[in-house]
Design an enzyme around this catalytic site. Structure first.
Site, short mmCIF file in Angstrom:
data_model
loop_
_atom_site.label_atom_id
_atom_site.label_comp_id
_atom_site.label_asym_id
_atom_site.label_seq_id
_atom_site.Cartn_x
_atom_site.Cartn_y
_atom_site.Cartn_z
N CYS A 11 11.88 6.42 -46.09
CA CYS A 11 10.54 6.42 -45.49
C CYS A 11 10.45 5.40 -44.36
O CYS A 11 10.90 4.26 -44.49
CB CYS A 11 9.49 6.10 -46.55
SG CYS A 11 7.80 6.18 -45.94
N CYS A 20 4.30 -0.36 -46.62
CA CYS A 20 3.55 0.32 -47.67
C CYS A 20 3.78 -0.39 -49.01
O CYS A 20 4.86 -0.91 -49.27
CB CYS A 20 4.02 1.77 -47.76
SG CYS A 20 3.39 2.67 -49.19
N CYS A 40 6.89 2.48 -53.61
CA CYS A 40 8.33 2.75 -53.45
C CYS A 40 9.13 1.50 -53.09
O CYS A 40 9.97 1.51 -52.19
CB CYS A 40 8.55 3.81 -52.38
SG CYS A 40 7.79 5.41 -52.74
N GLN A 94 -0.67 13.11 -66.37
CA GLN A 94 0.53 12.45 -65.89
C GLN A 94 0.90 12.94 -64.49
O GLN A 94 0.93 14.14 -64.24
CB GLN A 94 1.70 12.69 -66.84
CG GLN A 94 1.58 11.93 -68.15
CD GLN A 94 1.95 10.46 -68.03
OE1 GLN A 94 2.23 9.95 -66.94
NE2 GLN A 94 1.94 9.75 -69.14
N TYR A 111 -4.80 6.07 -78.94
CA TYR A 111 -4.91 6.04 -77.48
C TYR A 111 -4.56 7.44 -76.95
O TYR A 111 -3.75 7.58 -76.02
CB TYR A 111 -4.00 4.97 -76.87
CG TYR A 111 -4.14 3.61 -77.51
CD1 TYR A 111 -5.09 2.70 -77.07
CD2 TYR A 111 -3.33 3.24 -78.58
CE1 TYR A 111 -5.21 1.44 -77.66
CE2 TYR A 111 -3.45 1.99 -79.18
CZ TYR A 111 -4.39 1.10 -78.72
OH TYR A 111 -4.51 -0.14 -79.31
N GLU A 169 -9.56 7.61 -79.03
CA GLU A 169 -9.55 7.21 -77.62
C GLU A 169 -10.87 6.53 -77.30
O GLU A 169 -11.91 6.88 -77.87
CB GLU A 169 -9.33 8.43 -76.73
CG GLU A 169 -9.60 8.25 -75.26
CD GLU A 169 -8.71 7.23 -74.60
OE1 GLU A 169 -9.21 6.46 -73.76
OE2 GLU A 169 -7.50 7.20 -74.92
N ASP A 188 0.26 5.34 -77.89
CA ASP A 188 0.57 5.29 -76.46
C ASP A 188 -0.48 4.44 -75.77
O ASP A 188 -1.32 4.94 -75.02
CB ASP A 188 0.60 6.71 -75.89
CG ASP A 188 1.05 6.75 -74.43
OD1 ASP A 188 1.45 5.71 -73.90
OD2 ASP A 188 0.98 7.84 -73.82
N CYS A 225 4.25 2.08 -71.51
CA CYS A 225 4.54 1.89 -70.10
C CYS A 225 4.85 0.42 -69.79
O CYS A 225 4.99 0.04 -68.63
CB CYS A 225 3.37 2.38 -69.24
SG CYS A 225 1.80 1.54 -69.58
#
Length: 468
Positions: free
Chosen positions: A75, A81, A84, A300, A329, A350, A399, A426
């Protein structure tokens, strides 16, 4: 008073990747050095920004030798930016660094040594993998150092792109983006060019005025696209002409929606969304399940890897068909619905009511009568009374967000005592912390890191725990 210059550490070899994408090296006396602006394998001089008793934090002042792991970023906006950030590292090495980070967290923070670490599940596509992108309009685009130092008049400063990290009022005007497949770039550039040519006002972040505010592009795996505009104010004729131009140019757009947002922030969740064309939503299919995705829906962003994540979660759960499964969750119930076809009953919890409403709608859409969903703060809803009034779980899937689980939630899981726990995370650091609290009752059997976000340092991890 004379300002003190930053200390320089010379000839630091960067050995590995650390948390949040920094590179890690050591001084001659063994002190850890956390370095931004370089990649593992580089030999650098480091400008120290923070000095602690056992480590330094700094940035690469000079790169003396370049790492063999470096590749040329694709890129043109790399380095400016905010996304990435690992685009200059070969993808195979990105996977190695992510896998090692997860394993190290589980060992160092969790205190586990005897477990199977399945090799990281890499993405089939390391570019153009996102199904949702959000861009901002601004009348004050980010100027390069060359532009600022020159005396040239660069004219139009309108921009459509990403916020510069740490400078919310400045927008990088994107010429290209490697995250979402075309026609994403084509749509964004067509919108920007049309707006400039027709004199449409780009939003002024500081003064909070203008017309065009944000643009969201969302797609499904069938090639159908949803476009959402946020306008600061209504300008009906200009809006309709813009919409008709886009629909005539891009037949892939199956629904076009918009909202008027005169608030100080860009959040759409408390706004009324209006439909100009199409149904106002698109559908996504995952192994026979249908999910309705609207402009406010959470889903997602990497479809192919999400599908693999759910398949592996189901595999770790090892359901035979007669189990009661708790899904903590649960979000919009994606994992809950994915495992429901193999379970006797699934109970999802949730904190966000809109997500629960979507989970209930999806269950009805897919004919899943064995799912039940509850809304509320996890540590308050998932209590002794809840356990007493619901069947005992055979399998528990959790999760949580990046912060992990509240200690009270872990305490309730131990009371519930399911035979298997599948922990999707995550953030492997908080995951390791949480499962360490369960090590007296559960054995960590195996983990599987999953790369959902190539070219970044983010990584997911699935862990399987079996009751002792």
């Amino acid at each position: 008073m004379k300002q003190r210059r930053n200390k320089i550490l010379e000839n630091i070899k960067l050995l590995s990747a650390g948390a949040k994408g920094v590179s890690v090296g050591r001084t001659e006396d063994g002190k850890t050095v956390l370095v931004s602006g370089a990649v593992p394998g580089d030999l650098v001089n480091v400008r120290v920004k923070k000095s602690k008793s056992n480590y330094f934090e700094g940035e690469a002042a000079d790169i003396l030798e370049y790492s063999e792991y470096r590749v040329e970023p694709k890129c043109i906006h790399f380095g400016t930016c905010g996304g990435c950030k690992w685009q200059n590292i070969a993808y195979e090495k990105q996977l190695d660094f992510k896998h090692n980070e997860v394993v190290n967290n589980i060992k160092r923070i969790g205190g586990f040594q005897d477990f199977e670490a399945i090799p990281i599940l890499g993405a089939p596509e390391s570019y153009f993998y996102r199904n949702k992108m959000e861009f901002s309009f601004s009348n004050a685009r980010w100027l390069t150092k060359y532009e600022i130092s020159s005396e040239e008049n660069f004219g139009n400063k309108d921009a459509l792109g990403f916020h510069i990290p740490g400078m919310w009022s400045k927008i990088l005007d994107l010429k290209e983006c490697w995250l979402q497949e075309d026609p994403s770039n084509e749509i964004r550039l067509a919108v920007k060019n049309y707006a400039v040519e027709n004199g449409l006002e780009f939003y002024d972040v500081k003064e909070q005025e203008g017309f065009l505010r944000t643009l969201m592009l969302r797609q499904n795996s069938k090639g159908e696209w949803m476009v959402l505009f946020q306008f600061y104010k209504e300008m009906t004729e200009e809006r309709i002409r813009l919409f008709d131009f886009l629909l005539s140019r891009f037949p892939q757009i199956t629904t076009l929606v918009f909202t008027i947002n005169a608030k100080a922030n860009d959040s759409i969740y408390d706004l009324d969304i209006q439909t100009y064309s199409g149904e106002g939503f698109i559908y996504e299919e995952m192994d026979g399940l249908q999910f309705k995705i609207g402009p406010k829906s959470f889903f997602q962003t990497n479809y192919k890897q999400a599908l693999e994540l759910y398949r592996k979660t189901l595999e770790f759960a090892d359901l035979k068909g007669d189990e009661v499964v708790y899904d903590l969750y649960t979000g919009t119930g994606t994992i809950a619905q994915y495992v429901a076809r193999k379970a006797k009953q699934v109970i999802g919890i949730e904190s966000v009511q809109e997500a629960i409403n979507a989970a209930i709608e999806h269950a009805a859409l897919n004919g899943l009568a064995n799912t039940t969903f509850y809304c509320g703060d996890m540590k308050n809803v998932f209590n002794d009374a809840f356990l007493a009034n619901h069947p005992k779980a055979d399998v528990l899937i959790t999760d949580p967000p990046r912060d992990g689980m509240h200690p009270k939630v872990v305490e309730q899981i131990l009371k519930l005592a399911p035979e298997r726990i599948v922990y999707v995370s995550c953030n492997s650091a908080t995951q390791a912390r949480d499962i360490a609290l369960m090590k007296d009752d559960y054995k960590l059997v195996k983990i599987l890191p999953v790369d959902m976000f190539p070219q970044t340092y983010h990584v997911e991890n699935i862990a399987l725990l079996i009751r002792k």
